[in-house]
Design a protein around this motif. Structure first.
Motif, PDB file in Angstrom:
ATOM      1  N   SER A  26       0.801  -1.075  -0.123  1.00  0.00           N
ATOM      2  CA  SER A  26      -0.170  -0.037   0.064  1.00  0.00           C
ATOM      3  C   SER A  26       0.998   1.331  -0.135  1.00  0.00           C
ATOM      4  CB  SER A  26      -0.921   0.085   1.442  1.00  0.00           C
ATOM      5  OG  SER A  26      -1.306   1.356   1.770  1.00  0.00           O
ATOM      6  N   THR A  27       0.645   2.172  -0.786  1.00  0.00           N
ATOM      7  CA  THR A  27       1.378   3.402  -0.879  1.00  0.00           C
ATOM      8  C   THR A  27       1.182   4.211   0.316  1.00  0.00           C
ATOM      9  OG1 THR A  27      -0.401   4.536  -1.956  1.00  0.00           O
ATOM     10  CG2 THR A  27       1.460   3.502  -3.395  1.00  0.00           C
ATOM     11  N   ASN A  28       0.020   3.989   1.007  1.00  0.00           N
ATOM     12  CA  ASN A  28      -0.166   4.696   2.099  1.00  0.00           C
ATOM     13  C   ASN A  28       0.743   4.349   3.429  1.00  0.00           C
ATOM     14  OD1 ASN A  28      -2.052   6.662   1.222  1.00  0.00           O
ATOM     15  ND2 ASN A  28      -3.181   6.425   3.470  1.00  0.00           N
ATOM     16  N   GLN A  50      -0.793  -2.274  -6.329  1.00  0.00           N
ATOM     17  CA  GLN A  50      -0.967  -2.556  -4.864  1.00  0.00           C
ATOM     18  C   GLN A  50      -1.365  -3.937  -4.720  1.00  0.00           C
ATOM     19  OE1 GLN A  50      -1.648   1.624  -2.662  1.00  0.00           O
ATOM     20  NE2 GLN A  50      -3.223   1.008  -3.795  1.00  0.00           N
ATOM     21  N   ARG A  54      -5.517  -0.088   0.669  1.00  0.00           N
ATOM     22  CA  ARG A  54      -6.314   0.142   1.730  1.00  0.00           C
ATOM     23  C   ARG A  54      -7.307   1.306   1.577  1.00  0.00           C
ATOM     24  NH1 ARG A  54      -4.581   2.131   6.106  1.00  0.00           N
ATOM     25  NH2 ARG A  54      -2.426   2.744   5.773  1.00  0.00           N
ATOM     26  N   GLY A  55      -8.522   0.883   1.837  1.00  0.00           N
ATOM     27  CA  GLY A  55      -9.567   2.026   1.738  1.00  0.00           C
ATOM     28  C   GLY A  55     -10.019   2.350   3.077  1.00  0.00           C
ATOM     29  N   ARG A  56     -11.116   3.202   3.076  1.00  0.00           N
ATOM     30  CA  ARG A  56     -11.729   3.656   4.254  1.00  0.00           C
ATOM     31  C   ARG A  56     -12.148   2.625   5.096  1.00  0.00           C
ATOM     32  NH1 ARG A  56     -14.455   8.407   5.373  1.00  0.00           N
ATOM     33  NH2 ARG A  56     -15.918   7.896   3.720  1.00  0.00           N
ATOM     34  N   TRP A  61      -8.432  -1.882  -1.287  1.00  0.00           N
ATOM     35  CA  TRP A  61      -8.619  -1.084  -2.459  1.00  0.00           C
ATOM     36  C   TRP A  61      -7.946  -1.961  -3.420  1.00  0.00           C
ATOM     37  CZ3 TRP A  61     -11.634   2.997  -3.880  1.00  0.00           C
ATOM     38  CH2 TRP A  61     -11.181   3.640  -4.964  1.00  0.00           C
ATOM     39  N   LYS A 121     -18.799   5.869  -8.369  1.00  0.00           N
ATOM     40  CA  LYS A 121     -17.250   6.273  -7.894  1.00  0.00           C
ATOM     41  C   LYS A 121     -16.072   5.888  -8.870  1.00  0.00           C
ATOM     42  CE  LYS A 121     -14.598   5.066  -3.634  1.00  0.00           C
ATOM     43  NZ  LYS A 121     -14.770   4.944  -2.089  1.00  0.00           N
ATOM     44  N   GLY A 124     -11.205   6.954  -4.751  1.00  0.00           N
ATOM     45  CA  GLY A 124     -11.249   7.177  -3.376  1.00  0.00           C
ATOM     46  C   GLY A 124     -10.208   7.530  -2.669  1.00  0.00           C
ATOM     47  N   ILE A 143      -4.462   8.443  -2.592  1.00  0.00           N
ATOM     48  CA  ILE A 143      -5.547   8.673  -3.704  1.00  0.00           C
ATOM     49  C   ILE A 143      -5.272   7.567  -4.539  1.00  0.00           C
ATOM     50  CG2 ILE A 143      -6.264  10.313  -5.531  1.00  0.00           C
ATOM     51  CD1 ILE A 143      -5.341  12.743  -3.994  1.00  0.00           C
TER      52      ILE A 143
HETATM   53  C1  BTN Z   1     -11.639   4.754  -0.170  1.00  0.00           C
HETATM   54  O1  BTN Z   1     -12.594   4.922  -0.841  1.00  0.00           O
HETATM   55  O2  BTN Z   1     -12.105   3.793   0.595  1.00  0.00           O
HETATM   56  C2  BTN Z   1     -10.282   5.210  -0.116  1.00  0.00           C
HETATM   57  C3  BTN Z   1      -9.418   4.547  -0.927  1.00  0.00           C
HETATM   58  C4  BTN Z   1      -8.111   4.989  -1.199  1.00  0.00           C
HETATM   59  C5  BTN Z   1      -7.065   4.173  -2.138  1.00  0.00           C
HETATM   60  C6  BTN Z   1      -5.638   4.910  -2.133  1.00  0.00           C
HETATM   61  S1  BTN Z   1      -4.713   4.101  -3.489  1.00  0.00           S
HETATM   62  C7  BTN Z   1      -3.301   4.814  -2.888  1.00  0.00           C
HETATM   63  C8  BTN Z   1      -3.419   4.845  -1.413  1.00  0.00           C
HETATM   64  N1  BTN Z   1      -2.778   3.682  -0.700  1.00  0.00           N
HETATM   65  C9  BTN Z   1      -3.694   2.920  -0.184  1.00  0.00           C
HETATM   66  O3  BTN Z   1      -3.565   2.056   0.235  1.00  0.00           O
HETATM   67  N2  BTN Z   1      -5.057   3.616  -0.240  1.00  0.00           N
HETATM   68  C10 BTN Z   1      -4.891   4.655  -0.939  1.00  0.00           C
END
Ligand code: BTN
Length: 259
Positions: A26-28, A50, A54-56, A61, A121, A124, A143
């Motif tokens: 995950s880039t986050n 990825q 991860r999403g919210r 994701w 959508k 995210g 993003i």
């Molecule tokens: C959502 O809509 O739930 C948020 C999604 C966010 C996805 C991005 S992709 C780049 C960054 N790395 C992640 O693991 N998540 C965010």
């Protein structure tokens, strides 16, 4: 996407650094680790694929290779910029809207921070803060944009209908210039975050404005209201069926139109 072209495309931007991965979890997570290791403001992590995006709300994701934009930006807030995850999320959403708008599309923001095209959508945003006591040391703004059809997850895995940029444009999109335009817009609006122009621009892109929506969280049962707009801090302002105004703070909120 290749690293050399990526670096060239972004070379005019004042980034604090750039790490590119052909594949990562995950880039986050990468940006959070880099931030813990002293990443400067505007350090960018970008990945072609990825495997644990991860999403919210702890959702996954989906980022298959070659089909999406997946990147995370480290933002170290200056004293005037505030300490608010919602505002930084809104900043990301507004930047994506502007970059898509430049391509002739009409994006909208499904509060708090999903970007929609034709009410589906397309992007995210996952904004995460790293706190040092009471103060945010940095924000990581992640993003993900569905650029090509392969980036759209199967419908049985979706909690809201999804689309991709190419399906809505009817032609192929260059992911690198899209990324550059998102970052450029983000830099522009970041300078205006403390001004009224910023929530106003965010509000101008608000989806379902004047429409009835149902809104709920894990903790609070569904409530119906008409979306009126945004407060200065990014909270959503609604009018309930009995005419009362109520606001919703950012959080793990679900929102859907009442059909
Ligand atoms: C959502 O809509 O739930 C948020 C999604 C966010 C996805 C991005 S992709 C780049 C960054 N790395 C992640 O693991 N998540 C965010």
């Amino acid at each position: 996407m290749d690293e050399l072209t990526l670096r060239k495309t972004l070379s005019e931007l004042p980034l604090g650094g750039l790490r590119y991965f052909e594949q990562t979890g995950s880039t986050n997570d990468d940006a959070l680790a880099w931030a813990a290791d002293g990443a400067p403001d505007l350090a960018l992590v970008c990945a072609e694929q990825q495997t644990a995006g991860r999403g919210r709300g702890d959702r996954r994701w989906f980022t298959p290779p070659g089909a999406a934009l997946a990147f995370s930006l480290v933002l170290r807030p200056s004293p005037g910029e505030g300490q608010s995850v919602p505002l930084f999320s809104g900043l990301g959403a507004l930047a994506v809207c502007e970059a898509l708008g430049m391509r002739g599309l009409h994006p909208e923001i499904k509060w708090p921070n999903d970007v929609l095209l034709n009410r589906r959508k397309v992007c995210g945003i996952l904004a995460e803060a790293v706190w040092m006591g009471e103060k945010a040391d940095c924000f990581v703004l992640g993003i993900g944009v569905n650029a090509k059809p392969e980036a759209v997850p199967p419908s049985d895995q979706l909690i809201f209908p999804a689309t991709c940029v190419e399906a809505e444009m009817g032609k192929s999109v260059d992911r690198l210039t899209l990324l550059r335009d998102v970052l450029q817009s983000l830099l522009h609006w970041r300078g205006l975050m403390a001004k009224a122009d910023f929530p106003a621009a965010w509000e101008n892109h608000l989806a379902f404005r004047g429409e009835q929506v149902e809104i709920w969280t894990e903790a609070v049962p569904a409530r119906t209201g008409t979306i009126e707009g945004l407060e200065r801090d990014g909270s959503l302002r609604l009018r309930s069926l009995d005419g009362q105004i109520f606001t919703l703070q950012f959080g793990e909120v679900h929102l859907r139109p009442v059909l």
